[in-house]
Structure formats: C-alpha cells, structure tokens
Design an enzyme around this catalytic site. Structure first.
Site, short mmCIF file in Angstrom:
data_model
loop_
_atom_site.label_atom_id
_atom_site.label_comp_id
_atom_site.label_asym_id
_atom_site.label_seq_id
_atom_site.Cartn_x
_atom_site.Cartn_y
_atom_site.Cartn_z
N CYS A 104 0.84 -1.20 0.00
CA CYS A 104 0.00 0.00 0.00
C CYS A 104 0.88 1.25 0.00
O CYS A 104 1.48 1.57 -1.01
CB CYS A 104 -0.98 -0.03 1.17
SG CYS A 104 -2.37 1.13 0.95
N HIS A 198 -3.94 -5.02 -0.09
CA HIS A 198 -3.47 -5.58 1.19
C HIS A 198 -3.51 -7.11 1.14
O HIS A 198 -4.54 -7.72 1.43
CB HIS A 198 -4.35 -5.08 2.35
CG HIS A 198 -4.11 -3.65 2.70
ND1 HIS A 198 -3.50 -3.26 3.86
CD2 HIS A 198 -4.39 -2.51 2.02
CE1 HIS A 198 -3.43 -1.94 3.90
NE2 HIS A 198 -3.97 -1.46 2.78
N GLU A 200 -2.34 -9.00 3.25
CA GLU A 200 -2.49 -9.48 4.62
C GLU A 200 -3.93 -9.37 5.12
O GLU A 200 -4.23 -9.80 6.25
CB GLU A 200 -1.56 -8.70 5.55
CG GLU A 200 -1.99 -7.29 5.91
CD GLU A 200 -1.76 -6.26 4.81
OE1 GLU A 200 -1.30 -6.65 3.71
OE2 GLU A 200 -2.04 -5.07 5.04
#
Length: 762
Positions: A104, A198, A200
């Site tokens: 990001c 993202h 994650e």
C-alpha cells in the site's frame, strides 16, 4: 462482490512454516498502520525472523547497521512524500542490495522514490474487494488469476508518470479489458516489488503465497536472484546425507553472491573493464610493492601485527563508521604494524577499493612501511589486478569460498603479479588445502563463519600441520596482551586485529599495550637541537665562520640577477670550505628502529642532522638542467627550490630537496618528494611569518616537520620559535639570510650570535 461470496482467508493454522534461511533478519518498517501487525503475522508464519521499527524511531545509519536480509515497507495513512518517515531513504539505500517489498503506502514510496506521481486514485477505496490480474512473476509466481484482493486506499501511482525503471505487475481490469488502477509494480533491475492492495487482509486470497514468494527472493537484482535460485535448486538436487559442507555457506554465500554481481557489473564500465586494468598494469603504473613474507618477519614485536581497517562486520554491525582510512593507517604504521589490512567490501564491512588506494598513498615515502593487504571476498583475477593497481602488496584468499582449481588459479595469478597471498583457513581440511597449495603465509580464522563463535585455540591446534618455514597468523578474537602471549606460546607468528583497534580511543596506545604489554602514555623522544641554516653566504670566510659557530647548513644563492647570487669562483671556494668541515662517523640507526615504519619527513630530518654541515644551493624558477648541472659542479649536498617548481622535480634531483612554501600552500605535506618543507614569507624579504598561520599549518598534520625562515635575526629567533608553544617541537631548524647582515653584507659577529641563540632554544 456480493456478501455471499465473501470468504475469510485469514490464517486458521497459527503454526509457522520452517524458518527460511534467506529471511533470517527481515526488517519491517511500520508506517503507523494497524495492518502492520497482520503483515508481521504473515511474514512470521511463512518462516521469516522479523524485527519491526516505526518509521521515525530509527535512523538510516542505525537501520544499515542492522544488516537486514530483506526490507518490507508497511501500509500507512497519508502521502508517501510527507508521512512515510525513513521509508523512502531506506528504499534508496537498500535498492540493489537486498529484496524490498512495499505494501500500500509501501508501494507508493517505491513509486515516489523513482520519480512517479502518487495522487488521488479517482475514488476512495476502503475495504473494497476486487479481482486482481497479474503477470505471474515475482510475488505472483504460481498464483491464480482474478484473485480477490482487498483495497484500502484513496491514492495510487499513475500510469502516465510510471517511472521508466518500473513495470506494472498487477491491476484491476476494467470492463473493456484495459488495465485500471495500478495494483502492483516491480523494478526492472532491482529485487523490488510493491502492491497497492493488502495481501495481509482476511478478505485477500493467497496473500501468504505472495509473502512466501518474496521471502525466498535473494540478492539485490533479479539477475542475482535468478542465479542464486538456480544454485540453491542445484544444491538441493545434489545434496546427500553424507555430502561435505558446501564451499560457501550462510553469510559467506550471501556476500559472495552480492560481490559477484557487483564485480560483473563493474567489468562493464569503460575504464574499469578487465582490458583497461591490464593496459594500465602493462604501463607499470602500479605503486611499488614489498614482500609480505619479508615484512612480516621484520617486525618490532615478537608476534607481528596485521592491523585492520574496517568500519563494520556482519556479526557486529557498524562500529567505526566515521574513521577515515588513511589517518588510521598512518597511526598503525608508526605504531609498528607489519601489515595493514583494508576491508574493501562496501555493504557488510563499509569499505572500498578507494580506502586501499588512500592507505597506500599515505604510506608513500615511509621507510619500512607496512605491507598493504586487500581483505575482500576474492573469486576473480580481476579483483587481484584491481588490488595491485590500487597499491596492494597482497590479497586474501579464503579456502572456504573457493574450489581448489579456482583457489590454485588465483594463487598463481597473484604470485605472477609479485604478491604472495594470505591464505585463510578454519579447520584441518582447509589447512591441508593451503599447505598443498604451497602458501607461505597462512591465516587461521578463529571465528566460525557460520556461527560467528570465536575459539582462540583454533590456530594453536592447527600449528602442528604447518611447515616450519610457513608464517602462521591468528585472524580473529585477539583483544589483549595475554591473547598475544598465548599465541606466541602456541607458535603463532602473527596476529590480525581489527575491531578492537578500530574501537580503541587511541590506536597507538592500544597497539603498544596489545603487542608489547606497555601501559601509560607513549614516551616522547628528547627534542633534538635546532638545525641552523646560514643562507645568502657570499664568501668562504663566512661559510667557515658559520660552521665554526655550529651551523648545520650553509646556503648560497644560485639565482642569476639577485643581489646575493655568487659567481662561479666564489661558489667553488664556499663548496670547498664546507666540504673540508664534514663530520665523520657512523650514520647507522639501531636494528630495532629499522623494523618500524618512520614518517618520511622524520627520517629525512634525521639524515640531514647526521650528515652536516651541508652545502645548500638555492634556486628559483630555473631550468631543471641548470639545477642538475650546478648541483654536480659545486657538489651541493642539498638543493633548495624557492620558486614554483613542480614537486616531482625532487625525484629527479640526486640529493635531498628543501622546498619553500607559504603557510596554506598546496603540496607542503606531500610525502615522497621534498625532504623538508621550508616555511618562508618571501625570498629574502626579511618579513616575519604570521605565526598563527604557521600554527594552523602544523596542526593539520601532526607528523609534518619544517624549517622556519623569514625575518629571523639573533634578537628574535628564540622568541619566535617558542611562541609556537608545543608545536615548536615540529620546527626542526631555522633559516636566516638578511638577519645576519649589516649594510647589505654578512656580519660574522651576527652569524655567531644567531647560531648561539638558535642553539639555545633546545
């Protein structure tokens, strides 16, 4: 995407994967974002050893000292140009050195660093899940297309400002099939990737796979990564349970790979290509060299010292970043080091070949100078030739790194350049290899290069294998005089010490304590009496009177058209008067002194002092041929150049040269040319020097010694010299001309008074 298709992709199995050897020291920069924890979690679960630092809680130098294996830049609020802290500087430094991954804002930092614009993406996307298209390479290797990924951003890099060095790796496809907002970028050369989404996030599919792919990347470039991946695959395919230890392991493997890529790249640079180096060597422009073996055996200490210049190490990080190599080398040389080892590896040891070149230059003209060792991960003849051209007398060959065929080839090539290498070993197998090679100097590394543990007994245990005529050095872990005594007891001939000396507040005192067991301040030698030069001599009578009074140097002016210039017959009579008064006796120095290096100016002052009285001919801007002719004709012991003559002339004149300088003039402290610099205000002007400028000149270089001239006379010579305070010890002599004259002629009485006054100073 409808709520019915939302899938929780978070890790349901918290057991981490086995540790990834190439991700043993990953550093994650936290840009103050809650997702940083999730990034950390995914990295650890995939086998990385991770340390987290917030973007304003660590400096770039501290980060460099951590010696990370990979760098990850986390998401974060704000704009990369104003809110990313150290992130962009970290990318700039580690680019081309280690793998870097940005998430990001991390990707936006990459985009920004290389000149792209990060601006409004056209819509605010916080928690939006979109299908991802990608190129199937790098972080996306082995992953399916149209992966659902979650986006939390309102900014993004733009297609129109995409930097030339970056390529788009993933995107959200538009309905017409064209590429939408940039979701991923990759550097075309360096091992750098970024993602705008993202991975994650619990709503992103195959996020762990992306991190897994990144963690297995190695090296600073994609070419290096490919080479290392192939090597790892080949090694894995050939590995058997009884296979011997690989030649390159752990940190050695990483450094080797990095240096290999760097050397390959350097070979492509015009002026640094192998053919360029060979052409330079063929012109015989490499600095003169000395024998490593002879210099080691001619040590002032019972155990010879190899003193090392290194600013950092893989095991200790950065510990002496601000020390400059030539200043440190001069201290080592004058303290009694037989060898100066210079680390030239830039990333892990913070050195360079320029350090070695500067070290060799600072030793110019130094009698009994130390040998200069290039300590580097040598695997190519190119590095050995580069070292010789920079001034190295020897290079390091590490047996652990090199297959025997390559080791033997490099050893023989080094010998062909006149350099006996220092061959490094660590165990009995490697020692046997070094002996088979015929190495004359073998160093045993007491530090295990895999565990970094130090065992000072390693060298002693291997001593019995070493032929009696081979010089054996202990290479690590020496810190105290007792360590040196233990080495001597075990039959070790030399020691290499680096970090301990580099950390010492006073390198000279540390060496004295380490090698000789002597504590307390270094005793100062008794100050020698001032040398006295009576210049502008115009008669044999004045020359004889000056010598009778105790003058050491008698100068006569050889500059046509000046008022003190002497004619041919007078010059001959003055020469005869001076040479009939020559001192007799031995000029030998002690055998102990001959084993230590001496500063160029120091040894020349001693030579002049022992040989007096001496006849000096003063010239100013005359042809070299005239200077040489008159030196021979009048048997001049010293030539004094008082004009703008090139420094190099000193090496073409067959006697020592005294050269006139004004304070601050370039070249005054350059070694290897003039024997003594003369500080003067002008040619016979009778004007005193500005003593503050003299002090500043002497403070620049604590080894420079000078003759002082300009405005001196019997009544002020003592006060003038003493007004320099402690720096007056660096004034080895005084020079007078108009100060011993009356009515434009030399006064024998003033000559006697001046000599008496000058000799009373000390």
């Amino acid at each position: 995407m409808s709520s019915s298709s939302v899938v929780d992709h978070s890790p349901h199995d918290s057991a981490p994967s086995p540790l990834v050897p190439t991700a043993s020291n990953l550093i994650l920069i936290d840009n103050y974002d809650s997702f940083t924890w999730n990034v950390y979690q995914y990295l650890v679960l995939e086998g990385a050893k991770v340390t987290v630092f917030r973007n304003d809680q660590i400096t770039i130098d501290e980060l460099i000292a951590k010696n990370p294996t990979q760098l990850v830049i986390s998401p974060g609020p704000g704009h990369p140009g104003t809110d990313s802290g150290i992130s962009r500087d970290a990318i700039r430094h580690f680019a081309g050195k280690i793998p870097i991954f940005g998430v990001c804002m991390g990707q936006q930092c990459i985009f920004d660093v290389y000149g792209g614009d990060v601006c409004f993406a056209g819509e605010i996307l916080h928690g939006k899940t979109s299908p991802l298209r990608h190129d199937g390479k790098g972080a996306y290797a082995g992953l399916s297309q149209d992966l659902p990924v979650t986006r939390y951003h309102s900014l993004a890099g733009t297609h129109v400002t995409l930097p030339e060095c970056l390529e788009v790796t993933s995107w959200i496809a538009k309905e017409d099939g064209s590429k939408g907002v940039i979701m991923g970028v990759r550097h075309k050369e360096y091992t750098i990737e970024g993602v705008q989404f993202h991975p994650e996030s619990i709503l992103s599919a195959e996020g762990r796979g992306m991190f897994r792919n990144f963690l297995h990347m190695q090296g600073g470039t994609w070419a290096e990564n490919e080479r290392l991946q192939k090597a790892a695959q080949a090694q894995a395919a050939n590995t058997k349970s009884d296979a011997p230890t690989p030649k390159k392991s752990n940190i050695l493997q990483k450094i080797y790979a990095h240096r290999k890529a760097a050397v390959d790249a350097q070979k492509q640079i015009p002026s640094l290509r192998p053919s360029d180096l060979q052409a330079a060597y063929n012109l015989s422009i490499a600095p003169p060299q000395i024998s490593l073996v002879d210099r080691l055996r001619n040590s002032p200490f019972d155990v010879a010292l190899c003193a090392e210049i290194k600013r950092a190490s893989p095991s200790k990080g950065v510990f002496a970043l601000d020390i400059d190599a030539p200043s440190q080398a001069r201290k080592y040389a004058l303290a009694g080091a037989s060898v100066i080892s210079v680390l030239t590896e830039p990333e892990w040891f913070k050195g360079s070949i320029d350090d070695l070149r500067a070290v060799r230059q600072v030793l110019n003209g130094m009698p009994n100078r130390p040998a200069v060792l290039r300590k580097e991960f040598i695997f190519d003849e190119y590095q050995i030739l580069e070292a010789r051209l920079a001034g190295a007398d020897t290079v390091l060959l590490i047996v652990k790194m090199l297959e025997y065929e390559l080791l033997e080839r490099l050893y023989k090539y080094s010998l062909s350049l006149g350099m006996e290498p220092l061959v490094e070993v660590q165990n009995t197998e490697e020692m046997a290899t070094a002996i088979k090679l015929g190495a004359k100097v073998i160093g045993v590394n007491n530090r295990n290069l895999e565990s970094f543990e130090v065992d000072l007994g390693t060298t002693g245990r291997l001593r019995s294998m070493v032929p009696s005529d081979t010089f054996l050095c202990a290479l690590s872990g020496i810190n105290t005089h007792q360590d040196v005594l233990d080495c001597k007891r075990d039959g070790v001939n030399g020691i290499l010490v680096g970090e301990a000396i580099m950390r010492a507040p006073d390198a000279t005192q540390f060496i004295r304590e380490l090698c000789a067991g002597l504590t307390g301040p270094v005793p100062k030698s008794a100050a020698e009496p001032l040398l006295v030069k009576i210049c502008g001599t115009r008669s044999a009578e004045a020359a004889a009177e000056a010598i009778k009074a105790g003058a050491d140097l008698v100068g006569m002016i050889m500059v046509p058209g000046t008022k003190r210039c002497v004619d041919h017959e007078t010059a001959l009579s003055i020469s005869q008067a001076v040479h009939m008064s020559k001192k007799t006796g031995s000029t030998e120095v002690s055998s102990q002194a001959s084993k230590s290096a001496r500063d160029f100016f120091n040894i020349n002052a001693e030579i002049i002092r022992k040989r007096g009285p001496l006849l000096v001919g003063v010239f100013m801007n005359q042809p070299l041929e005239e200077v040489l002719e008159k030196q021979h004709l009048y048997d001049l012991d010293i030539v004094q150049l008082h004009g703008d003559e090139p420094l190099e002339w000193a090496n073409l004149i067959p006697v020592p040269v005294v050269r006139k300088f004004k304070p601050g003039q370039v070249g005054l402290a350059t070694r290897g040319y003039h024997a003594v610099p003369l500080l003067d205000s002008g040619a016979g002007s009778g004007t005193l020097l500005d003593l503050e400028s003299v002090k500043k000149e002497l403070e620049k270089d604590e080894q420079v010694t000078v003759l002082l001239a300009g405005g001196l006379e019997p009544s002020n010579v003592v006060e003038t010299v003493k007004s320099l305070g402690p720096l007056s010890e660096r004034v080895i002599g005084v020079d007078v001309s108009s100060g011993v004259e009356e009515g434009g002629k030399q006064s024998l009485e003033k000559i006697r008074e001046f000599v008496k006054a000058a000799k009373s100073v000390r």
